[in-house]
Design a protein around this motif. Structure first.
Motif, PDB file in Angstrom:
ATOM      1  N   ALA A  48     -12.530   4.710   4.228  1.00 51.39           N
ATOM      2  CA  ALA A  48     -13.388   4.215   3.162  1.00 51.39           C
ATOM      3  C   ALA A  48     -12.629   4.006   1.854  1.00 51.39           C
ATOM      4  O   ALA A  48     -13.051   3.231   0.986  1.00 51.39           O
ATOM      5  N   ASP A  49     -11.500   4.684   1.701  1.00 46.81           N
ATOM      6  CA  ASP A  49     -10.724   4.576   0.463  1.00 46.81           C
ATOM      7  C   ASP A  49      -9.736   3.423   0.472  1.00 46.81           C
ATOM      8  O   ASP A  49      -9.107   3.128  -0.545  1.00 46.81           O
ATOM      9  N   GLY A  50      -9.582   2.764   1.626  1.00 45.88           N
ATOM     10  CA  GLY A  50      -8.656   1.642   1.693  1.00 45.88           C
ATOM     11  C   GLY A  50      -7.693   1.767   2.860  1.00 45.88           C
ATOM     12  O   GLY A  50      -7.969   2.438   3.851  1.00 45.88           O
ATOM     13  N   THR A  51      -6.538   1.115   2.718  1.00 44.97           N
ATOM     14  CA  THR A  51      -5.544   1.066   3.790  1.00 44.97           C
ATOM     15  C   THR A  51      -4.227   1.686   3.338  1.00 44.97           C
ATOM     16  O   THR A  51      -3.763   1.442   2.229  1.00 44.97           O
ATOM     17  N   LEU A  52      -3.665   2.495   4.207  1.00 50.12           N
ATOM     18  CA  LEU A  52      -2.378   3.145   3.955  1.00 50.12           C
ATOM     19  C   LEU A  52      -1.420   2.715   5.052  1.00 50.12           C
ATOM     20  O   LEU A  52      -1.765   2.743   6.235  1.00 50.12           O
ATOM     21  N   LYS A  53      -0.207   2.309   4.661  1.00 47.86           N
ATOM     22  CA  LYS A  53       0.819   1.943   5.624  1.00 47.86           C
ATOM     23  C   LYS A  53       1.976   2.932   5.491  1.00 47.86           C
ATOM     24  O   LYS A  53       2.421   3.223   4.381  1.00 47.86           O
ATOM     25  N   MET A  54       2.450   3.419   6.610  1.00 47.82           N
ATOM     26  CA  MET A  54       3.522   4.401   6.614  1.00 47.82           C
ATOM     27  C   MET A  54       4.591   4.011   7.619  1.00 47.82           C
ATOM     28  O   MET A  54       4.281   3.553   8.722  1.00 47.82           O
ATOM     29  N   ARG A  55       5.846   4.181   7.220  1.00 49.53           N
ATOM     30  CA  ARG A  55       6.959   4.078   8.161  1.00 49.53           C
ATOM     31  C   ARG A  55       7.726   5.380   8.102  1.00 49.53           C
ATOM     32  O   ARG A  55       8.174   5.796   7.030  1.00 49.53           O
ATOM     33  N   ALA A  56       7.861   6.020   9.239  1.00 50.33           N
ATOM     34  CA  ALA A  56       8.572   7.294   9.311  1.00 50.33           C
ATOM     35  C   ALA A  56       9.711   7.165  10.301  1.00 50.33           C
ATOM     36  O   ALA A  56       9.493   6.859  11.478  1.00 50.33           O
ATOM     37  N   GLY A  71      -2.699   0.628  -0.139  1.00 55.18           N
ATOM     38  CA  GLY A  71      -3.361  -0.605  -0.526  1.00 55.18           C
ATOM     39  C   GLY A  71      -2.388  -1.678  -0.981  1.00 55.18           C
ATOM     40  O   GLY A  71      -1.413  -1.993  -0.303  1.00 55.18           O
ATOM     41  N   ASP A  72      -2.659  -2.230  -2.174  1.00 51.29           N
ATOM     42  CA  ASP A  72      -1.817  -3.291  -2.730  1.00 51.29           C
ATOM     43  C   ASP A  72      -0.692  -2.748  -3.596  1.00 51.29           C
ATOM     44  O   ASP A  72      -0.045  -3.499  -4.331  1.00 51.29           O
ATOM     45  N   GLN A  73      -0.475  -1.472  -3.548  1.00 51.99           N
ATOM     46  CA  GLN A  73       0.571  -0.839  -4.346  1.00 51.99           C
ATOM     47  C   GLN A  73       1.921  -1.471  -4.050  1.00 51.99           C
ATOM     48  O   GLN A  73       2.344  -1.601  -2.903  1.00 51.99           O
ATOM     49  N   SER A  74       2.627  -1.925  -5.107  1.00 53.91           N
ATOM     50  CA  SER A  74       3.890  -2.627  -4.922  1.00 53.91           C
ATOM     51  C   SER A  74       5.069  -1.672  -4.762  1.00 53.91           C
ATOM     52  O   SER A  74       6.068  -2.012  -4.129  1.00 53.91           O
ATOM     53  N   VAL A  75       4.975  -0.484  -5.366  1.00 59.26           N
ATOM     54  CA  VAL A  75       6.061   0.484  -5.281  1.00 59.26           C
ATOM     55  C   VAL A  75       5.695   1.567  -4.268  1.00 59.26           C
ATOM     56  O   VAL A  75       4.726   2.305  -4.462  1.00 59.26           O
ATOM     57  N   PRO A  76       6.432   1.680  -3.175  1.00 60.32           N
ATOM     58  CA  PRO A  76       6.103   2.689  -2.165  1.00 60.32           C
ATOM     59  C   PRO A  76       6.487   4.090  -2.618  1.00 60.32           C
ATOM     60  O   PRO A  76       7.309   4.270  -3.513  1.00 60.32           O
ATOM     61  N   MET A  77       5.887   5.088  -1.989  1.00 62.42           N
ATOM     62  CA  MET A  77       6.264   6.484  -2.178  1.00 62.42           C
ATOM     63  C   MET A  77       7.190   6.861  -1.026  1.00 62.42           C
ATOM     64  O   MET A  77       6.894   6.553   0.135  1.00 62.42           O
ATOM     65  N   GLU A  78       8.274   7.521  -1.332  1.00 63.63           N
ATOM     66  CA  GLU A  78       9.271   7.827  -0.316  1.00 63.63           C
ATOM     67  C   GLU A  78       9.575   9.319  -0.263  1.00 63.63           C
ATOM     68  O   GLU A  78       9.448  10.025  -1.263  1.00 63.63           O
ATOM     69  N   MET A  79       9.989   9.751   0.918  1.00 60.10           N
ATOM     70  CA  MET A  79      10.414  11.136   1.080  1.00 60.10           C
ATOM     71  C   MET A  79      11.538  11.193   2.099  1.00 60.10           C
ATOM     72  O   MET A  79      11.519  10.469   3.096  1.00 60.10           O
ATOM     73  N   THR A 187     -18.132   4.902  18.560  1.00 61.27           N
ATOM     74  CA  THR A 187     -19.260   3.994  18.318  1.00 61.27           C
ATOM     75  C   THR A 187     -18.818   2.586  17.944  1.00 61.27           C
ATOM     76  O   THR A 187     -19.646   1.668  17.896  1.00 61.27           O
ATOM     77  N   ASP A 188     -17.520   2.387  17.661  1.00 58.71           N
ATOM     78  CA  ASP A 188     -17.018   1.076  17.265  1.00 58.71           C
ATOM     79  C   ASP A 188     -15.566   0.947  17.694  1.00 58.71           C
ATOM     80  O   ASP A 188     -14.641   1.053  16.885  1.00 58.71           O
ATOM     81  N   PRO A 189     -15.319   0.682  18.995  1.00 64.61           N
ATOM     82  CA  PRO A 189     -13.949   0.628  19.520  1.00 64.61           C
ATOM     83  C   PRO A 189     -13.081  -0.453  18.888  1.00 64.61           C
ATOM     84  O   PRO A 189     -11.858  -0.410  19.023  1.00 64.61           O
ATOM     85  N   SER A 190     -13.671  -1.432  18.220  1.00 62.04           N
ATOM     86  CA  SER A 190     -12.883  -2.503  17.610  1.00 62.04           C
ATOM     87  C   SER A 190     -12.353  -2.122  16.229  1.00 62.04           C
ATOM     88  O   SER A 190     -11.514  -2.830  15.660  1.00 62.04           O
ATOM     89  N   LYS A 191     -12.810  -1.008  15.693  1.00 57.54           N
ATOM     90  CA  LYS A 191     -12.408  -0.575  14.348  1.00 57.54           C
ATOM     91  C   LYS A 191     -11.255   0.421  14.458  1.00 57.54           C
ATOM     92  O   LYS A 191     -11.428   1.553  14.875  1.00 57.54           O
ATOM     93  N   ARG A 192     -10.069   0.010  14.050  1.00 59.28           N
ATOM     94  CA  ARG A 192      -8.892   0.868  14.159  1.00 59.28           C
ATOM     95  C   ARG A 192      -8.747   1.736  12.913  1.00 59.28           C
ATOM     96  O   ARG A 192      -8.461   1.235  11.829  1.00 59.28           O
ATOM     97  N   LEU A 193      -8.923   3.029  13.103  1.00 55.18           N
ATOM     98  CA  LEU A 193      -8.744   3.977  12.010  1.00 55.18           C
ATOM     99  C   LEU A 193      -7.276   4.340  11.856  1.00 55.18           C
ATOM    100  O   LEU A 193      -6.794   4.583  10.740  1.00 55.18           O
ATOM    101  N   PHE A 194      -6.592   4.385  12.968  1.00 51.04           N
ATOM    102  CA  PHE A 194      -5.173   4.752  13.003  1.00 51.04           C
ATOM    103  C   PHE A 194      -4.506   3.862  14.033  1.00 51.04           C
ATOM    104  O   PHE A 194      -4.956   3.769  15.178  1.00 51.04           O
ATOM    105  N   ASP A 195      -3.442   3.173  13.643  1.00 50.23           N
ATOM    106  CA  ASP A 195      -2.731   2.289  14.558  1.00 50.23           C
ATOM    107  C   ASP A 195      -1.242   2.523  14.374  1.00 50.23           C
ATOM    108  O   ASP A 195      -0.644   2.114  13.378  1.00 50.23           O
ATOM    109  N   GLY A 196      -0.630   3.222  15.325  1.00 41.70           N
ATOM    110  CA  GLY A 196       0.775   3.585  15.215  1.00 41.70           C
ATOM    111  C   GLY A 196       1.620   2.951  16.312  1.00 41.70           C
ATOM    112  O   GLY A 196       1.197   2.877  17.466  1.00 41.70           O
TER     113      GLY A 196
END
Length: 214
Positions: A48-56, A71-79, A187-196
């Motif tokens: 509900a808060d938006g989309t997060l993309k992660m590369r590990a 989301g649309d954040q241009s500067v990523p957070m890194e660790m 209840t909604d198999p077409s809605k991807r909450l997590f896609d890795g």
């Protein structure tokens, strides 16, 4: 930001245990991934808060480089984590993290990535499945729900009733490696909450960053 990084480490752990006759097959796929020593997990998480993309990126047993974009954040957070040390970069340059937090993240990597996690999910063998132009061996299971606020047992709580989520693990039939891990509401198999997506990377390196001067 730190809580995001710690929480995201659980994404692999939630996908590694199976049940009954499917258990050995799923365990073997993720054991083979760990044996490869260096691999990448690219993930899209939606809520509900938006989309997060992660590369590990992982070099087992104890190295990780993680990049997170909200989301649309241009500067990523890194660790970066190497052994018991960790550094973060939130756009202003690299800085070493406190020992206590670094130790927590290092233990999370050990318990959920480098070693076989103890998270239990009841899976079924769903047979071969054509997905995005290729046929995979598919395993599906309902993820464990947290305890309700009224429950007497110890554990994480939820404040309201919610529909459970289903996890789908796609394994490459030729290599025996896990390729995709997708979580959707039952209840909604077409809605991807997590896609890795898992990828083996043979020439990967993870080194300590150049820390910014104070």
């Amino acid at each position: 930001m730190r809580s995001i990084f710690v929480g995201l480490l659980l994404s692999i752990g939630a996908s590694v245990s199976a049940h009954a006759s499917c258990k050995d097959e799923v365990d073997a796929a993720f054991a083979k991934l760990r044996e490869a020593k260096s691999f990448r997990l690219e993930t899209t998480i939606s809520n509900a808060d938006g989309t997060l993309k992660m590369r590990a990126d992982y070099i087992l047993p104890d190295r990780m480089r993680q990049t997170v974009t909200l989301g649309d954040q241009s500067v990523p957070m890194e660790m970066i984590v190497i052994g018991k040390r960790a550094w973060s970069n939130q756009g202003g340059g690299w800085a070493e993290l406190p020992e206590k937090f670094a130790d927590t993240v290092a233990n999370q990597i050990k318990e959920t990535v480098a070693e076989a996690p103890k998270v239990a999910t009841d899976y079924k063998c769903a047979g071969d499945k054509d997905f995005e132009g290729k046929s995979y061996a598919l395993y599906q299971g309902i993820l464990a729900m947290p305890l309700s606020a009224e429950a007497k047992e110890k554990g994480p709580r939820i404040s309201a009733v919610s529909a459970p989520n289903q996890q789908s693990v796609y394994v490459d039939k030729a290599t025996g490696l896990p390729v995709r891990n997708i979580v959707t509401p039952v209840t909604d198999p077409s809605k991807r909450l997590f896609d890795g997506t898992f990828t083996i990377v043979h020439d990967m390196t993870i080194d300590p960053p150049a820390v910014s001067a104070n």
